[in-house]
Enzyme design. Structure first.
Site, PDB file in Angstrom:
ATOM      1  N   ASN A   1       0.793  -1.170   0.016  1.00 14.87           N
ATOM      2  CA  ASN A   1      -0.043  -0.128  -0.127  1.00 14.87           C
ATOM      3  C   ASN A   1       0.836   1.204  -0.010  1.00 14.87           C
ATOM      4  O   ASN A   1       1.780   1.359   0.606  1.00 14.87           O
ATOM      5  CB  ASN A   1      -0.886  -0.149   1.138  1.00 14.87           C
ATOM      6  CG  ASN A   1      -1.685   1.143   1.349  1.00 14.87           C
ATOM      7  OD1 ASN A   1      -2.566   1.586   0.586  1.00 14.87           O
ATOM      8  ND2 ASN A   1      -1.315   2.198   2.252  1.00 14.87           N
ATOM      9  N   GLU A   2       0.699   2.070  -0.974  1.00 15.48           N
ATOM     10  CA  GLU A   2       1.582   3.476  -1.060  1.00 15.48           C
ATOM     11  C   GLU A   2       2.855   3.168  -0.915  1.00 15.48           C
ATOM     12  O   GLU A   2       3.621   3.758  -0.275  1.00 15.48           O
ATOM     13  CB  GLU A   2       0.927   4.410   0.229  1.00 15.48           C
ATOM     14  CG  GLU A   2      -0.663   4.707  -0.022  1.00 15.48           C
ATOM     15  CD  GLU A   2      -0.989   5.553   1.054  1.00 15.48           C
ATOM     16  OE1 GLU A   2      -0.445   5.908   2.013  1.00 15.48           O
ATOM     17  OE2 GLU A   2      -2.246   6.110   0.962  1.00 15.48           O
TER      18      GLU A   2
END
Length: 828
Positions: free
Chosen positions: A433-434
């Site tokens: 994530n990210e």
């Protein structure tokens, strides 16, 4: 092994589902005991393990350090994660207890099974370290057999501890750049034994894991189950085993049974394929579960393991929608963090169940578990409730570390897939994530991140070819995974929400398989607006809606709702309403997941209206519903409902005779509104008639009290809702004083309200000032809960704020301060 089953009938849409809530999906042996009670806790480090077990004479006042009594699950940061005045504790903490070990098996194994502990853990039996684990979210087991046996051979120690075995556990959530997730993440890295801990007895040879793959075609005419079983035999006992596999239908009737002889008592063993004619298919509407019973018989004893499985087929159509069992299903999703008022990560099973049922009743059929492997209880509930799952490892922000860092990521991915392999609800394994977010290391090498992402993608498909891989917001890796979710925050971090469909279509066309997770915005519960768009007039349509560096900040940068908006529930309801009505006209869309279901704590948002809280939830941190919950329900559910906007808006304001919009969120065909008993007419619902799908009335209001009632009909069913509010026409000047009043008192808890008044005593209904509560005397503020009414330092909502006090027997005085105004007191 005891399996606790509660049966609850709940009507979801027009279907009546029988939902089985199963405490454990896979049994760990014939006996498993949750170790909830008789624990002592120390929020600091020890000089050594001896300090945890050395004898202490009764009444000795010089005994240090001082331990406190706790129950499990327990989070080190139950309160301090949302303390407005200090950073949350990140460091070592200790737990200790004494266990009466009564293993019924001759030469059996005694295990401590951790469902999750944060973030680094060490386990001791007396003074012997028996296990370590790095990673706060995957399950793991400490085999304490040999250490227990050695302890029990020492008569003096057995006598000293009265036959019980001392067990001490050190948990440590100290900051560490070579661990995932990064401390730059938008959530707390909690410490403690915050999930259930089990004492498990198994024979010398038992089952470690059972992997079952239930497969059916799109037509659902036939189903097959392939099963492999991994044995647990740490003592390397030799001999033969007889293994039996039974498949039971959803009613518990045996469909098929097979046996096999095993000459080896180690490694994995495969069974012949099981076949089912016309299996009952698992879906969100009918979450049908079959049961596999795997039994192993050896000279060491008999071990049985039960596994729930489901038959379903899914597909992400290339440049098209999502199919489940051959039919299009729009994924209507949300997100979950492991976080709750008063306990932080240490949610009980009942808390989890209440949360997941509330999601299902909102109409959710999909969830992304952000940003880490979550409790087995949550996965069991997703199976039984019918909620499809994207589950991911916590490779979140910061960049890419060294060998230890990578090994932890590989290990956690392997553990997540193996531990949750059998859940029919799971369709996606998330790899990160990210990951485009730098900061933990001097170098940020995109190519190295790409190479490691490829490695994780290959590992995931090797461990489980049947499911998809995905990541969110890392454009330079979007070609690696099966399904990609870009950053789209239309109307919050960038642009305006009416750009949503245009921006989404543009991103959809860039990848083969698209799924939009994370959208929405923050709202301060209880804050409402007569003109939610006034402060947004400087925000321009950009043709892009991604979140960029600094967008989450409340300072600097371009105009945006997240910085310049009023954070009212009114605005967020409009944003959600627009998104949902647009999704009904996007036949190519696979689905979306709003971020998140419940407000949660975060160390990177100290300046939010509730400090250290991400307030994008549709419910508060204690599951109190915000208004946006009902907007989702009006689009996503079938069971008739109607909700008048403004249940937490006691005073509206404006000019005498000014028309004010009254909105009703409902899934009914028609609705009739009554104001103070007078009908204002019937409206028909049209999902494309924004806002409120056409169920809105402009009503001239005069100073005074109002009762508003809606009567809505869907077919032959009728539902109603009623609210009451006051309309204020008096114009206020700047705040001049605080007024404290008691709202109610129940079971020794007093609820109080603070209001800002001008110099003429008129309520300042648009005030957003900060207020700080204090208490002197006999009592306790019910604060550090991370809710709008459970925080001692909080922004006002419409010029007011609530707080509660648990009273003692003696006098107590509440204080409140806002800016430079005189301090206000109320004697309780």
């Amino acid at each position: 092994m005891r399996i606790q089953i509660g049966m609850v009938k709940r009507k979801i849409g027009l279907n009546c589902l029988l939902i089985l809530f199963i405490t454990v999906q896979q049994t760990f042996g014939q006996q498993s005991i949750r170790l909830n009670n008789h624990w002592q806790f120390l929020k600091q480090d020890l000089g050594g393990i001896w300090e945890a077990v050395r004898p202490v004479k009764e009444g000795n006042p010089e005994s240090v350090p001082l331990w406190t009594e706790v129950t499990l699950p327990h989070c080190v940061n139950a309160r301090d994660a949302v303390d407005p005045d200090e950073n949350y504790y990140q460091g070592p903490a200790w737990y200790r207890t004494q266990l009466a070990i009564k293993n019924p098996y001759a030469n059996g194994r005694t295990l401590l099974h951790f469902e999750g502990a944060g973030q680094k853990t060490e386990v001791y039996v007396y003074t012997t370290k028996v296990a370590t684990h790095v990673g706060g979210y995957d399950e793991w087991t400490a085999d304490i057999t040999d250490a227990v046996n050695a302890f029990l051979k020492q008569d003096s120690l057995v006598k000293q501890f009265k036959g019980k075995v001392p067990v001490s556990i050190r948990c440590d959530n100290t900051r560490d750049l070579e661990m995932i997730p990064s401390d730059l993440s938008d959530f707390n890295l909690y410490g403690g034994l915050y999930r259930y801990l089990n004492l498990v007895y198994v024979p010398a040879v038992s089952l470690d894991k059972v992997f079952a793959e239930a497969v059916t075609g799109k037509d659902g005419k036939t189903g097959t189950v392939t099963v492999r079983a991994r044995l647990y035999n740490p003592a390397n006992i030799t001999g033969e085993a007889e293994m039996t596999l039974q498949l039971l239908d959803p009613q518990g009737k045996e469909i098929q049974a097979i046996q096999k002889k095993c000459r080896s008592l180690n490694g994995e063993h495969r069974f012949d394929e099981l076949k089912v004619i016309r299996p009952q298919l698992w879906s969100p509407e009918t979450p049908v579960l079959y049961t596999l019973v795997t039994t192993i018989r050896t000279s060491a004893g008999i071990y049985e393991q039960k596994t729930k499985i489901g038959f379903r087929d899914f597909e992400f159509v290339k440049h098209g929608p999502f199919l489940l069992n051959g039919k299009r299903l729009l994924l209507r999703g949300t997100h979950r963090h492991e976080d709750h008022a008063g306990v932080a990560a240490a949610m009980t099973e009942n808390m989890m169940r209440e949360e997941m049922i509330s999601m299902k009743e909102m109409g959710v059929n999909f969830i992304r578990l952000g940003h880490y492997q979550q409790s087995r209880i949550i996965l069991n509930l997703c199976d039984s409730l019918g909620i499809l799952v994207w589950e991911e490892i916590p490779w979140c922000r910061g960049g890419l570390g060294g060998d230890l860092y990578k090994e932890q990521a590989r290990r956690m991915l392997t553990n997540m897939i193996e531990q949750h392999y059998n859940h029919p609800s799971v369709i996606i394994w998330g790899l990160g994530n990210e990951n485009d977010w730098p900061g933990d290391f001097p170098d940020f090498d995109k190519e190295k991140i790409r190479q490691f992402m490829k490695e994780l993608n290959d590992l995931s498909h090797r461990l489980d070819p049947s499911r998809k891989t995905a990541i969110r917001r890392c454009d330079f890796c979007k070609d690696i995974v099966d399904v990609y979710s870009p950053s789209i925050w239309a109307g919050w971090y960038r642009g305006i929400y009416t750009e949503y469909k245009e921006v989404t279509r543009s991103e959809f066309d860039k990848v083969d398989h698209f799924l939009h997770v994370e959208w929405g915005g923050d709202s301060h519960a209880g804050r409402h607006s007569e003109n939610p768009d006034k402060s947004l007039q400087n925000i321009k349509a950009t043709g892009a809606a991604d979140e960029r560096a600094g967008d989450a900040s409340l300072y600097g940068g371009a105009a945006r709702a997240s910085k310049d908006g009023d954070w009212s529930e009114t605005y967020i309801c409009n944003l959600v309403d627009w998104h949902l009505k647009e999704q009904e006209t996007m036949p190519w869309l696979t689905g979306t997941a709003q971020w998140p279901f419940k407000d949660f704590s975060t160390p990177v948002r100290p300046d939010n209206p509730i400090p250290y809280m991400n307030q994008k939830g549709v419910v508060e941190r204690d599951l109190t519903k915000k208004e946006a919950y009902y907007v989702f329900q009006s689009y996503w559910t079938g069971k008739p409902m109607a909700h008048i906007y403004g249940h937490s808006w006691p005073v509206r304001w404006g000019n005498e005779g000014e028309e004010k919009m009254i909105k009703v969120y409902s899934n009914c065909d028609v609705a009739e509104l009554y104001v103070n008993g007078k009908s204002l007419g019937v409206k028909k619902r049209n999902s494309q008639d924004f806002p409120a799908a056409g169920l809105r009335w402009n009503v001239p209001l005069k100073k005074g009290q109002y009762e508003v009632k809606v009567v809505a009909k869907k077919g032959k069913e009728t539902v109603t809702d009623t609210i009451r509010f006051e309309y204020q026409t008096g114009k206020w000047a700047k705040p001049a004083r605080l007024e404290l009043t008691k709202i109610k008192e129940e079971n020794g808890v007093v609820t109080l309200q603070a209001q800002l008044m001008d110099d003429k005593g008129i309520r300042c209904l648009d005030a957003m000032d900060w207020i700080r509560f204090g208490l002197t005397g006999d009592g306790r503020l019910l604060d550090d809960l991370g809710t709008s009414s459970g925080s001692r330092y909080v922004q006002l909502y419409n010029g007011r704020a609530l707080i509660s006090v648990a009273k003692g027997k003696d006098r107590a005085v509440l204080s409140a301060r806002s800016g430079k105004l005189p301090l206000a007191f109320l004697d309780l």
